[in-house]
Design a protein around this motif. Structure first.
Motif, short mmCIF file in Angstrom:
data_model
loop_
_atom_site.label_atom_id
_atom_site.label_comp_id
_atom_site.label_asym_id
_atom_site.label_seq_id
_atom_site.Cartn_x
_atom_site.Cartn_y
_atom_site.Cartn_z
N HIS A 149 0.74 -1.20 -0.12
CA HIS A 149 -0.09 -0.16 0.09
C HIS A 149 0.86 1.21 0.16
N GLU A 150 0.45 2.12 -0.83
CA GLU A 150 1.33 3.35 -0.92
C GLU A 150 0.84 4.72 -0.66
N ASN A 151 -0.50 4.52 0.14
CA ASN A 151 -1.20 5.58 0.52
C ASN A 151 -1.27 5.45 2.13
N SER A 152 -1.81 6.57 2.69
CA SER A 152 -2.23 6.36 3.92
C SER A 152 -3.24 5.49 4.43
N VAL A 170 -8.45 -3.36 6.30
CA VAL A 170 -7.59 -2.29 6.05
C VAL A 170 -8.16 -1.52 5.00
N LEU A 171 -8.37 -0.22 5.40
CA LEU A 171 -9.00 0.71 4.56
C LEU A 171 -8.16 2.00 4.39
N PRO A 172 -8.52 2.72 3.16
CA PRO A 172 -7.76 3.82 2.87
C PRO A 172 -8.25 5.03 4.08
N TRP A 173 -7.09 5.96 4.42
CA TRP A 173 -7.43 7.02 5.43
C TRP A 173 -7.16 8.48 4.58
N PRO A 214 -11.87 15.14 12.27
CA PRO A 214 -12.81 14.14 11.44
C PRO A 214 -11.96 13.04 11.19
N HIS A 215 -10.46 12.92 11.13
CA HIS A 215 -9.84 11.91 10.55
C HIS A 215 -9.94 11.09 11.57
N PHE A 216 -9.57 11.38 12.90
CA PHE A 216 -9.74 10.50 14.02
C PHE A 216 -11.16 10.18 14.46
N GLU A 217 -12.04 11.27 14.42
CA GLU A 217 -13.47 10.68 14.66
C GLU A 217 -13.91 9.27 14.08
N SER A 218 -13.36 9.29 12.82
CA SER A 218 -13.92 8.22 12.01
C SER A 218 -13.50 6.85 12.19
N LEU A 219 -12.53 6.80 13.26
CA LEU A 219 -11.96 5.54 13.70
C LEU A 219 -12.77 4.73 14.74
#
Length: 126
Positions: free
Chosen positions: A28-31, A40-43, A54-59
């Motif tokens: 995987h080459e993206n966050s 395993v999901l894209p971030w 929102p990046h952290f709230e989605s977890l």
């Protein structure tokens, strides 16, 4: 650098290099987000400078039960996000540990192999 899981049936971060991470051998080459529940999901955060709450709230809704711990891999070097960005996790009593991405990968493998509910969010190549 190659990593090896203690339990072969556990999702594991198998290697990391300059600008990539391999999960069970798949590069995987993206966050991305990796959960001990096998996801395993894209971030949607490619760079540390782009971090927002929102990046952290989605977890929190990624597993049947909330994670015990979120490992934040901040990229090639250790950088700490502003505490306000992680407030939602902290208020839900979810631990947050910050480390460089390589350290977060190693730590994820150990905790996931122990059966812990852990989520690793990894900035790859940043």
């Amino acid at each position: 650098m190659k990593f090896h899981a203690d339990k072969p049936d556990t999702l594991s971060i198998s290697a990391i290099g300059d600008g990539w991470v391999a999960i069970n051998g798949e590069r995987h080459e993206n966050s991305l987000v990796v959960t001990s529940a096998g996801h395993v999901l894209p971030w949607a955060c490619a760079r540390f400078e782009d971090l927002a709450a929102p990046h952290f709230e989605s977890l929190t809704g990624l597993m049947p039960e909330p994670p015990e711990l979120v490992l934040f891999g901040s990229g090639e070097r250790l950088r700490f996000a502003r505490p306000a960005l992680m407030r939602g996790l902290i208020e839900q009593r979810i631990g947050v540990e910050t480390m460089d991405t390589a350290a977060a990968c190693r730590t994820f493998n150990i905790l996931a192999a122990e059966g812990r509910r852990v989520v690793a969010v990894l900035i790859v190549g940043g």
